[in-house]
Design a protein around this motif. Sequence first.
Motif, PDB file in Angstrom:
ATOM      1  N   THR A 131       4.721   3.682   4.374  1.00  0.00           N
ATOM      2  CA  THR A 131       4.958   3.406   2.984  1.00  0.00           C
ATOM      3  C   THR A 131       5.284   4.533   1.837  1.00  0.00           C
ATOM      4  O   THR A 131       6.104   4.623   1.414  1.00  0.00           O
ATOM      5  CB  THR A 131       3.898   2.365   2.358  1.00  0.00           C
ATOM      6  N   LYS A 132       3.952   5.380   2.017  1.00  0.00           N
ATOM      7  CA  LYS A 132       3.941   6.528   0.985  1.00  0.00           C
ATOM      8  C   LYS A 132       5.314   7.472   1.372  1.00  0.00           C
ATOM      9  O   LYS A 132       5.841   7.965   0.427  1.00  0.00           O
ATOM     10  CB  LYS A 132       2.715   7.320   1.445  1.00  0.00           C
ATOM     11  N   GLN A 133       5.479   7.794   2.475  1.00  0.00           N
ATOM     12  CA  GLN A 133       6.527   8.875   3.066  1.00  0.00           C
ATOM     13  C   GLN A 133       7.849   8.228   2.662  1.00  0.00           C
ATOM     14  O   GLN A 133       8.651   8.767   1.859  1.00  0.00           O
ATOM     15  CB  GLN A 133       6.659   9.022   4.142  1.00  0.00           C
ATOM     16  N   ASN A 136       8.248   5.972   0.408  1.00  0.00           N
ATOM     17  CA  ASN A 136       8.784   6.058  -1.321  1.00  0.00           C
ATOM     18  C   ASN A 136       9.056   7.285  -1.865  1.00  0.00           C
ATOM     19  O   ASN A 136       9.653   7.462  -2.531  1.00  0.00           O
ATOM     20  CB  ASN A 136       7.217   5.836  -1.776  1.00  0.00           C
ATOM     21  N   ALA A 137       8.231   8.352  -1.192  1.00  0.00           N
ATOM     22  CA  ALA A 137       8.803   9.747  -1.659  1.00  0.00           C
ATOM     23  C   ALA A 137      10.064  10.083  -1.546  1.00  0.00           C
ATOM     24  O   ALA A 137      10.648  11.046  -2.192  1.00  0.00           O
ATOM     25  CB  ALA A 137       7.772  10.785  -0.810  1.00  0.00           C
ATOM     26  N   THR A 143       6.910  -5.379   6.979  1.00  0.00           N
ATOM     27  CA  THR A 143       5.808  -5.255   5.992  1.00  0.00           C
ATOM     28  C   THR A 143       4.548  -6.146   6.515  1.00  0.00           C
ATOM     29  O   THR A 143       4.819  -7.276   6.961  1.00  0.00           O
ATOM     30  CB  THR A 143       6.294  -5.910   4.578  1.00  0.00           C
ATOM     31  N   GLU A 166       2.064  -3.124   3.268  1.00  0.00           N
ATOM     32  CA  GLU A 166       2.312  -1.560   3.930  1.00  0.00           C
ATOM     33  C   GLU A 166       3.405  -1.775   4.909  1.00  0.00           C
ATOM     34  O   GLU A 166       3.614  -2.848   5.426  1.00  0.00           O
ATOM     35  CB  GLU A 166       1.154  -1.185   4.555  1.00  0.00           C
ATOM     36  N   ASP A 194       0.851  12.660   8.791  1.00  0.00           N
ATOM     37  CA  ASP A 194       1.746  12.607   7.630  1.00  0.00           C
ATOM     38  C   ASP A 194       2.918  13.461   7.683  1.00  0.00           C
ATOM     39  O   ASP A 194       4.282  13.124   7.497  1.00  0.00           O
ATOM     40  CB  ASP A 194       0.846  12.989   6.269  1.00  0.00           C
ATOM     41  N   GLU A 215       6.679  12.653   7.948  1.00  0.00           N
ATOM     42  CA  GLU A 215       7.889  13.158   6.930  1.00  0.00           C
ATOM     43  C   GLU A 215       9.120  13.840   7.789  1.00  0.00           C
ATOM     44  O   GLU A 215      10.086  13.802   7.334  1.00  0.00           O
ATOM     45  CB  GLU A 215       7.157  14.242   6.080  1.00  0.00           C
TER      46      GLU A 215
END
Lengths: 277, 474
Positions: free
Chosen positions: B112-114, B116-117, B133, B137, B338, B342
């Motif tokens: 999710t974080k990646q 979003n970025a 999902t 997440e 991570d 990415e």
Amino acid sequence: MLPPLVLFAFFIWAPLIQNLAYSFFSIKRFECQDFIWFENYAYVFSDPAFKSALINTFVYAFWSIVIGFLLPLFLGLVLSEVIHFRPGFRCMLYLPSIISGVAVMLMWTQILDGSSGSLLNGLLGLFGVEPVQVLMDKNLVIPVIVLVMTWRGAGATVLIYLSALQTVDNSLYEVARLDGANLLQRLFHVTLPAIKPTIKLLFILQIISVFQVFYEPMVMTAGGPDNASISLMYLCYKYTFLDNNPGAGAACGVILAVIIVTLSVIYFKLSKREESV
Amino acid sequence: MKKILAIILSVITLASALCLLVACGGSNDGKIEISIGFWPENSQTSDVQMYNEWKEKFEADYPQYRIVASPYTYSPETVSAKGNVGKLPTIFQTYFTEPDMLIGNEYIRPITKQLNALGWLDKMDDNMREQLTRNGEIYGVPRDGYGMGLFINLEMMYDIGAIGQNDDGTYQLYDEDGKPLYPTTFDEIENLSRLVCEFYEEAYGIIILSATKQGGWQLCNIGWNFGAGDLQTQQSGTWSSNLADPGMVRALEWVQKMSQEGLCYPSASLTYNDWPAKIGSKQVMMAFVGNDALSQPITSYGFNKDNFAFVPMPTGDGTSRYALFGGTPYVFAENATDEQVEGALLFLKYIGRSPETDEISVSALKKGFEVAESKDMPILPTIKAWKDSEYLTLANNLENEHINVNYAYMKDFFDTIYDYRRKEEPNYCQDMYGLLDNAIQNVLSDKSGTANPTALLQTANLNFQNQFLKRLNK
């Protein structure tokens, strides 16, 4: 002494013990998580597929004795009497054994396919017989699979019988002939008793191997129709790799092992008793 | 003798140790390795060449990364073996039905974080995003989607007199009033199948799958179209199974009728691998398939790409019409860092699988079409993974330029799929399909016609509730 012990411990005993442990634990990534007593066993026993697999495995054993055990013995006896072209016959009989098992099963699946265009139904059609669907028939599917297994495996067994038959002392036949014994009497009173140890060995090996029937139903019927051809071994695989439930797979494996060991013990006890009598 | 044995054992030990060192030893140039599971197999030379070009470009732009080919075709049988020893590629493909199992066994990780970025979260197709999902997440990036429809061999349909042909050799799939001549109901499939069996000596109307959980997969869709509601429902926190829904019973009765009358291919062990061969060899005229598999009879069995139609799933009760909707997501190994995630996401841009519309993405999309054309592969419409309008315009325009099949034969499907799509059931979906397989196999193998669809589905329902849903209700 040490190297074989280490090898045995690593390749045989460790997996056996690990499997036993798995059957009492919940498993994640093939690592034991929580001790759950007999929950995996309860799951296996409550699964209707287990009942089918258990019964089917005994049905496989029955048909493998009727077809897979007697046919090679018969072929071995016949071949031992053949004088001309014996190596050719041996070669032809052994040929299916060198083909990959999965390829054999796929080939026979195509031959026995239920459509009117399959080889079997095409041949039957020449005689005006309606197409048959042997792999879809719950009563026929196991004998048919055993027949295909025998087609592939009989050659190797026949060769073992042949070598045993060649060790029978010819003088015994001569004496029997002098005593006026006919062909059948020579067979039952000379040949079969002489090769009895080989027959017994192959019988128990046949039973043990048929209890481990796996890829044959997987390739030919996927265990169907409606679990009519599923075996215990295939069920173990299904639990572990298709349903991703290694705990149940391990429990199923333990149950299978217990059955095989029990049958083997019974067989050897009976054999011993027979020998002492 | 002992000495010789000791020497042999020492050599073996030394060799094993060296092999281990070579295998375990990573690169020491400080680069971050990204192993790509969807890398084409070596036999697909032109695809490998294309991927190598993308790899070169990516590594030139991002020198901190190294792309490593690690071809892996996902299957439920092999994922546990790789996942348990931490040997899954950094990024690999799977199915939309798999995340629960993959997450439960800790084979994949959230991203999710990646996402979003990169600003990709809001560009993702809502339906697909929902399917990826869990607990807030997101566990993957959708590659594309599929909807189930009906594949028809138009040459056979013409032969049996169900459709005509235009002067230019194309088939008339609609009557003069624009009404479809292809089957829109299950009764019409039955009627067409009867014509096929009468016309051809050794052909059947349709192939009905019944093994390796794919029979249940298709029966669900047929059941929905006979009016079945949700096959799993939750009330006050308790999950209930509804496999014996009247719609499902009517669906199984239809299968039984087709089998009893000899209108479907006679086998109780057919899987999704079988339909391209049966269609390709003209043994059957129709098959229920996903739009992402349409090229299989063409590439593997020499089927003429101008001779098939792909139409919406028919209705059973006259009103219900759904297309089971699934697809292929890219997911990331649990042990991926991570930085690796990415990098893998950035690499998706270089192969044209991201929502980006920059020069790199456009060039990758074009390259994909070029290679497909050079291999004379059918280029078919796809269901896009991203809803971003700019991306959709670009992807659709490029696709329309390259489509090399008769789109008129599948227009109805692609025009309606977003209205009719319905996602798979939420829990233990594959296990549910497996139990439904048994019901179908019973019906197909029953020569006497006495099999009772209601009773069979009630058994499947009971087993599913007791074996699987019970676990959720603890």
